[in-house]
Scaffold this motif. Sequence first.
Motif, PDB file in Angstrom:
ATOM      1  N   GLU A 423       0.849  -1.274  -0.036  1.00  0.00           N
ATOM      2  CA  GLU A 423       0.142   0.047   0.045  1.00  0.00           C
ATOM      3  C   GLU A 423       0.925   1.337  -0.058  1.00  0.00           C
ATOM      4  O   GLU A 423       0.350   2.351  -0.733  1.00  0.00           O
ATOM      5  N   GLU A 424       2.077   1.065   0.767  1.00  0.00           N
ATOM      6  CA  GLU A 424       2.965   2.371   1.003  1.00  0.00           C
ATOM      7  C   GLU A 424       3.512   2.615  -0.465  1.00  0.00           C
ATOM      8  O   GLU A 424       3.566   3.846  -0.871  1.00  0.00           O
ATOM      9  N   ARG A 425       3.839   1.608  -0.933  1.00  0.00           N
ATOM     10  CA  ARG A 425       4.512   1.426  -2.383  1.00  0.00           C
ATOM     11  C   ARG A 425       3.577   2.277  -3.381  1.00  0.00           C
ATOM     12  O   ARG A 425       3.825   3.047  -4.094  1.00  0.00           O
ATOM     13  N   ILE A 426       2.434   1.683  -3.236  1.00  0.00           N
ATOM     14  CA  ILE A 426       1.329   2.246  -4.315  1.00  0.00           C
ATOM     15  C   ILE A 426       0.947   3.560  -3.902  1.00  0.00           C
ATOM     16  O   ILE A 426       0.816   4.495  -4.923  1.00  0.00           O
ATOM     17  N   ALA A 427       0.960   3.988  -2.513  1.00  0.00           N
ATOM     18  CA  ALA A 427       0.733   5.344  -2.201  1.00  0.00           C
ATOM     19  C   ALA A 427       1.989   6.205  -2.766  1.00  0.00           C
ATOM     20  O   ALA A 427       1.498   7.352  -3.252  1.00  0.00           O
ATOM     21  N   LYS A 428       3.114   5.692  -2.564  1.00  0.00           N
ATOM     22  CA  LYS A 428       3.973   6.494  -2.932  1.00  0.00           C
ATOM     23  C   LYS A 428       4.130   6.768  -4.432  1.00  0.00           C
ATOM     24  O   LYS A 428       4.379   7.779  -5.031  1.00  0.00           O
ATOM     25  N   ILE A 429       3.989   5.601  -5.140  1.00  0.00           N
ATOM     26  CA  ILE A 429       3.887   5.670  -6.515  1.00  0.00           C
ATOM     27  C   ILE A 429       2.908   6.528  -7.111  1.00  0.00           C
ATOM     28  O   ILE A 429       2.908   7.615  -7.996  1.00  0.00           O
ATOM     29  N   GLU A 430       1.538   6.608  -6.458  1.00  0.00           N
ATOM     30  CA  GLU A 430       0.480   7.390  -6.701  1.00  0.00           C
ATOM     31  C   GLU A 430       0.931   8.919  -6.477  1.00  0.00           C
ATOM     32  O   GLU A 430       0.612   9.892  -7.294  1.00  0.00           O
ATOM     33  N   HIS A 431       1.581   9.094  -5.261  1.00  0.00           N
ATOM     34  CA  HIS A 431       2.051  10.181  -4.846  1.00  0.00           C
ATOM     35  C   HIS A 431       3.022  10.818  -5.944  1.00  0.00           C
ATOM     36  O   HIS A 431       3.044  12.068  -6.255  1.00  0.00           O
ATOM     37  N   GLU A 465      14.445   4.564  -3.256  1.00  0.00           N
ATOM     38  CA  GLU A 465      13.259   4.087  -2.429  1.00  0.00           C
ATOM     39  C   GLU A 465      13.020   2.516  -2.498  1.00  0.00           C
ATOM     40  O   GLU A 465      12.947   1.693  -1.677  1.00  0.00           O
ATOM     41  N   GLU A 466      13.226   2.151  -3.893  1.00  0.00           N
ATOM     42  CA  GLU A 466      13.076   0.618  -4.028  1.00  0.00           C
ATOM     43  C   GLU A 466      14.248  -0.006  -3.319  1.00  0.00           C
ATOM     44  O   GLU A 466      14.056  -1.135  -2.829  1.00  0.00           O
ATOM     45  N   ARG A 467      15.397   0.593  -3.315  1.00  0.00           N
ATOM     46  CA  ARG A 467      16.511  -0.142  -2.754  1.00  0.00           C
ATOM     47  C   ARG A 467      16.336  -0.034  -1.256  1.00  0.00           C
ATOM     48  O   ARG A 467      16.755  -1.065  -0.667  1.00  0.00           O
ATOM     49  N   LYS A 468      15.704   0.887  -0.809  1.00  0.00           N
ATOM     50  CA  LYS A 468      15.492   1.105   0.732  1.00  0.00           C
ATOM     51  C   LYS A 468      14.472  -0.253   1.154  1.00  0.00           C
ATOM     52  O   LYS A 468      14.739  -0.734   2.058  1.00  0.00           O
ATOM     53  N   ALA A 469      13.591  -0.058   0.267  1.00  0.00           N
ATOM     54  CA  ALA A 469      12.652  -1.302   0.705  1.00  0.00           C
ATOM     55  C   ALA A 469      13.242  -2.569   0.420  1.00  0.00           C
ATOM     56  O   ALA A 469      12.754  -3.526   1.209  1.00  0.00           O
ATOM     57  N   GLU A 470      13.876  -2.687  -0.504  1.00  0.00           N
ATOM     58  CA  GLU A 470      14.454  -4.199  -0.662  1.00  0.00           C
ATOM     59  C   GLU A 470      15.360  -4.388   0.667  1.00  0.00           C
ATOM     60  O   GLU A 470      15.423  -5.335   1.181  1.00  0.00           O
ATOM     61  N   ARG A 471      16.143  -3.236   0.941  1.00  0.00           N
ATOM     62  CA  ARG A 471      17.057  -3.444   2.220  1.00  0.00           C
ATOM     63  C   ARG A 471      15.951  -3.571   3.562  1.00  0.00           C
ATOM     64  O   ARG A 471      16.503  -4.631   4.247  1.00  0.00           O
ATOM     65  N   GLU A 472      15.082  -2.933   3.570  1.00  0.00           N
ATOM     66  CA  GLU A 472      13.987  -3.478   4.659  1.00  0.00           C
ATOM     67  C   GLU A 472      13.456  -4.889   4.586  1.00  0.00           C
ATOM     68  O   GLU A 472      13.243  -5.440   5.463  1.00  0.00           O
ATOM     69  N   ARG A 473      13.074  -5.268   3.412  1.00  0.00           N
ATOM     70  CA  ARG A 473      12.718  -6.751   3.055  1.00  0.00           C
ATOM     71  C   ARG A 473      13.807  -7.684   3.808  1.00  0.00           C
ATOM     72  O   ARG A 473      13.586  -8.580   4.184  1.00  0.00           O
ATOM     73  N   GLU A 474      14.837  -7.251   3.221  1.00  0.00           N
ATOM     74  CA  GLU A 474      16.230  -7.892   3.624  1.00  0.00           C
ATOM     75  C   GLU A 474      16.502  -8.142   4.869  1.00  0.00           C
ATOM     76  O   GLU A 474      16.653  -9.216   5.626  1.00  0.00           O
ATOM     77  N   GLU A 475      16.386  -6.974   5.781  1.00  0.00           N
ATOM     78  CA  GLU A 475      16.351  -6.914   6.879  1.00  0.00           C
ATOM     79  C   GLU A 475      15.485  -7.782   7.611  1.00  0.00           C
ATOM     80  O   GLU A 475      15.503  -8.666   8.788  1.00  0.00           O
ATOM     81  N   LEU A 476      14.274  -7.654   7.276  1.00  0.00           N
ATOM     82  CA  LEU A 476      13.087  -8.449   7.795  1.00  0.00           C
ATOM     83  C   LEU A 476      13.184 -10.080   7.734  1.00  0.00           C
ATOM     84  O   LEU A 476      13.046 -10.728   8.406  1.00  0.00           O
ATOM     85  N   ARG A 477      13.807 -10.171   6.569  1.00  0.00           N
ATOM     86  CA  ARG A 477      13.866 -11.667   6.229  1.00  0.00           C
ATOM     87  C   ARG A 477      14.860 -12.123   7.156  1.00  0.00           C
ATOM     88  O   ARG A 477      15.082 -13.500   7.716  1.00  0.00           O
ATOM     89  N   GLN A 478      15.960 -11.573   7.371  1.00  0.00           N
ATOM     90  CA  GLN A 478      17.230 -11.598   8.320  1.00  0.00           C
ATOM     91  C   GLN A 478      16.566 -11.899   9.753  1.00  0.00           C
ATOM     92  O   GLN A 478      16.858 -12.996  10.482  1.00  0.00           O
ATOM     93  N   LYS A 479      15.719 -10.940  10.004  1.00  0.00           N
ATOM     94  CA  LYS A 479      15.230 -11.082  11.279  1.00  0.00           C
ATOM     95  C   LYS A 479      14.286 -12.343  11.402  1.00  0.00           C
ATOM     96  O   LYS A 479      14.361 -13.246  12.541  1.00  0.00           O
ATOM     97  N   VAL A 480      13.578 -12.541  10.648  1.00  0.00           N
ATOM     98  CA  VAL A 480      12.737 -13.950  10.421  1.00  0.00           C
ATOM     99  C   VAL A 480      13.599 -15.153  10.576  1.00  0.00           C
ATOM    100  O   VAL A 480      13.301 -16.092  11.256  1.00  0.00           O
ATOM    101  N   ALA A 481      14.721 -15.126   9.686  1.00  0.00           N
ATOM    102  CA  ALA A 481      15.772 -16.192   9.894  1.00  0.00           C
ATOM    103  C   ALA A 481      16.251 -16.513  11.129  1.00  0.00           C
ATOM    104  O   ALA A 481      16.486 -17.566  11.600  1.00  0.00           O
ATOM    105  N   GLY A 482      16.422 -15.126  12.112  1.00  0.00           N
ATOM    106  CA  GLY A 482      16.852 -15.426  13.464  1.00  0.00           C
ATOM    107  C   GLY A 482      15.872 -15.880  14.301  1.00  0.00           C
ATOM    108  O   GLY A 482      16.074 -16.580  15.177  1.00  0.00           O
ATOM    109  N   THR A 483      14.548 -15.697  13.957  1.00  0.00           N
ATOM    110  CA  THR A 483      13.664 -16.256  14.886  1.00  0.00           C
ATOM    111  C   THR A 483      13.392 -17.620  14.757  1.00  0.00           C
ATOM    112  O   THR A 483      13.313 -18.594  15.490  1.00  0.00           O
TER     113      THR A 483
END
Length: 494
Positions: A423-431, A465-483
Motif C-alpha cells: 500500500e505504501e509503495r502504491i501510495a508512494k507511486i501514486e503520490h 526508495e526501491e533499494r531502501k524497501a529492498e533493504r528493509e525486506r532483507e532486514e526483515l527476512r534476516q530477522k525472520v531467519a533469526g527467529t
Amino acid sequence: MTSVCSLCTDTSEAIELFLPQNLFLKPIARLNVSVQLPQLKSPGKSISNWEVMEKIKHMCRPYQFTSFKVIKSTLEFIRFEGETENKQIVKTLTQRLEGKTIKLSGFPDILKVRSGEAKITFPTRHNWDSYFRDAKHMNEMKPGERPDTIHLIDLPTKWFADRKSDDKDKPNEFVLKKIFESCGHIRCIDIPMLDPYRKEMFSTRLKKGGAWTTPLNNQTFAFGGDLMFEAYIQFSEYIGFVKAMTMLKGMRLLYKAEDDKAYTANIKVEFDKSKHLSDKNIKKRRTEREKLEELENIREEKVRKEREVEEQKNEEERMKKFEEDRQREMKRSEKVRIREERRIERGEKRKIVRLEKKRKLEEKKMTLKIAVEERRILIAQRKLESYRLLSELFNKIKVIKQHEELIQQEKDIEEKQKQATEEERIAKIEHEQKKIEAARKKQERLERQEKELREKILKNLKTMEERKAEREREELRQKVAGTKRLKSTIVLKR
C-alpha cells in the motif's frame, strides 16, 4: 547687348584701338536725305513720314540702312538721317538718291529727293583753341584749365571691364588708361561711376542750390545708368590731347565679342570745359569725399550702436523666451518625471504582488514538501518501532504455544507488512505520479534539459526508495531467519 549698341555685320573698315579688349574704331557712315514737300492745297490732307521713309528704303535696295530716322520735319521738307555699314555704301546711296523723285498715292505732285554725306558734329582744333583763349576764368598754365582733358560720354561699361576680374559690370580705370596711352602720357583719369561717394556729393550739391557745376558750365553727372558710363582723360601734353581728339573724330566704337559677333556704339566726345580735373576741383572733391567718408563712418558707428542695442534687446528677448521655454520644459519634465515615478511605482507594486504570489506559492510547495517528508519520517519511525516491538516479542517466546503463536503472529505481521509495504509503495507511486504530473503541468514551459534532469532525479529517487524497501525486506527476512534459529534452539532444549 544693350539697346544703345547695334549689331555690326561689316568690319572691313575697323581700325584697331586696343586688341586685348577686342576694341576697334569704325568710321561713322552717315547719310542725310531731304525730301521737298509739295504745297498742300486740300485742307485735312497730310503726308505720312512713314510712307516717304518706305519709298526711300525701296529706292535704296538691295542696300539697307542700319538706322534710318526723321531728324527734322516741316511743311516744306522732311529730313532723314540714315546710317550704313561703310562709307562706300554712303557714296553709292548718295549717287542713287540725288535728284530722284517720289510719287505718293493721293498726291498729284512729285516729291524731289536730295541726298548727301552727313557732316559729323565734332569739336575742332579751332573750337577748343578759341574757347580756352577767350575764356577769362581759365588759366592755360594750370592743368584742367587748358585743352588737355577729353570728356567721353556713353561708353559701354562691359567693353571696358577687366576680363581677369570677377566684377564684369564696372569699367576699369587701368584698361581705359592703357587704351589712350598710345596718344600720349596720361596725367589723370576720372570715372565718376567708380566713386561710391560721387552720387552723394552730387545730391549734396543739388540740395545746396543746383547740380554739380563749375561757374561757366552747366554740365551735370548722370547716375543710375550702369550700362553706360562717362570718363575724363587728362593728358600731360597738348599733343596727346590733339592725337586723341583726332583719333576719335568721326568714329564709333566697335567691339568683337567672343561669339564672333561685332557690335558698335556711338560715343560722344567733347573737350572738358568744366575744369573737372583741375587741381582745385580735384582737391575740392577729395575734401568733400573725406567729409562724406567721415559722415559715413559716423553713420556706420551710429548704425553699429543701434544694431548693438537692437541685438542686446533681441538677446534679452531671446533670453526671456529661452527662460520661459526652460520653465515650460522644466514643468513638462516634472510632469514627465511624476508620470514616470508613478509608472515605476505601479511597476514596483505589480512586481511586489508577483513576488508575493511567487513567495506564497513557494511556501505552499515547501510546506507540502515538509509535510510529505514528515509523513515519510513518521512512517519510518513507526516501522522502526514495529521492528523493535517484534524483536522484544520474539525474545520472550519460550514455549511452543508461544512459538506457534509467534509464528502465526509473524506470518500475520509479515502479511500485514507486505500489505502495508504494498500500500505504501502504491501510495508512494501514486503520490510521485501526482507530484510528477503537477510538476509537469507547472514546468511545461521550462527547457527540455531541465525536464530531463528532473525526470532523472525522480528516477534516482524511485530507485533509492526501491533499494531502501529492498533493504528493509532483507532486514526483515534476516530477522525472520533469526527467529527460526531461535525456535530451533528452543526445540533442541526440550
